[in-house]
Design a protein around this motif. Structure first.
Motif, PDB file in Angstrom:
ATOM      1  N   ALA A  50       0.837  -1.204   0.000  1.00 28.78           N
ATOM      2  CA  ALA A  50       0.000   0.000   0.000  1.00 28.78           C
ATOM      3  C   ALA A  50       0.871   1.253   0.000  1.00 28.78           C
ATOM      4  O   ALA A  50       0.588   2.215  -0.712  1.00 28.78           O
ATOM      5  CB  ALA A  50      -0.934   0.002   1.208  1.00 28.78           C
ATOM      6  N   GLU A  55      -1.721   4.802  -3.294  1.00 30.77           N
ATOM      7  CA  GLU A  55      -2.210   5.472  -2.087  1.00 30.77           C
ATOM      8  C   GLU A  55      -1.084   5.798  -1.102  1.00 30.77           C
ATOM      9  O   GLU A  55      -1.330   6.368  -0.037  1.00 30.77           O
ATOM     10  CB  GLU A  55      -3.263   4.606  -1.398  1.00 30.77           C
ATOM     11  CG  GLU A  55      -2.729   3.264  -0.919  1.00 30.77           C
ATOM     12  CD  GLU A  55      -3.814   2.318  -0.440  1.00 30.77           C
ATOM     13  OE1 GLU A  55      -4.807   2.784   0.154  1.00 30.77           O
ATOM     14  OE2 GLU A  55      -3.671   1.122  -0.672  1.00 30.77           O
ATOM     15  N   ALA A  58      -0.840   9.491   0.214  1.00 31.46           N
ATOM     16  CA  ALA A  58      -1.936   9.819   1.131  1.00 31.46           C
ATOM     17  C   ALA A  58      -1.741   9.146   2.488  1.00 31.46           C
ATOM     18  O   ALA A  58      -2.005   9.750   3.536  1.00 31.46           O
ATOM     19  CB  ALA A  58      -3.271   9.403   0.529  1.00 31.46           C
ATOM     20  N   LEU A  59      -1.239   7.910   2.483  1.00 30.80           N
ATOM     21  CA  LEU A  59      -0.983   7.210   3.743  1.00 30.80           C
ATOM     22  C   LEU A  59       0.115   7.899   4.545  1.00 30.80           C
ATOM     23  O   LEU A  59      -0.002   8.063   5.762  1.00 30.80           O
ATOM     24  CB  LEU A  59      -0.602   5.754   3.467  1.00 30.80           C
ATOM     25  CG  LEU A  59      -1.710   4.863   2.932  1.00 30.80           C
ATOM     26  CD1 LEU A  59      -1.147   3.518   2.488  1.00 30.80           C
ATOM     27  CD2 LEU A  59      -2.797   4.678   3.977  1.00 30.80           C
TER      28      LEU A  59
END
Length: 72
Positions: A50, A55, A58-59
């Motif tokens: 991830a 993403e 954003a994480l």
């Protein structure tokens, strides 16, 4: 000091004084379930994917925000 505690207690049902004991308990129970589930390596690999995926930015932004006490 007593006035402050009375105000806090009346102000919000989620406010539990010095730390949120309910949230702490839920967190610890979740960690325990995760460990007992035996999928630690699998979950770590999923998290790494991830972070490396679309993403990831954003994480990382959410992680940085929570470090500074801001909601993500």
């Amino acid at each position: 000091m007593d006035d402050q505690k009375a105000t806090q207690a009346a102000g919000s049902p989620d406010l539990e004084g010095e730390g949120n004991h309910t949230a702490d308990r839920r967190y610890r129970e979740g960690v325990e379930r995760s460990v007992k589930g035996g999928k630690i390596d699998e979950n770590a690999e999923e998290a790494a994917r991830a972070l490396d995926g679309p993403e990831g930015d954003a994480l990382r932004e959410a992680q940085e925000a929570t470090r500074h006490g801001r909601p993500s």
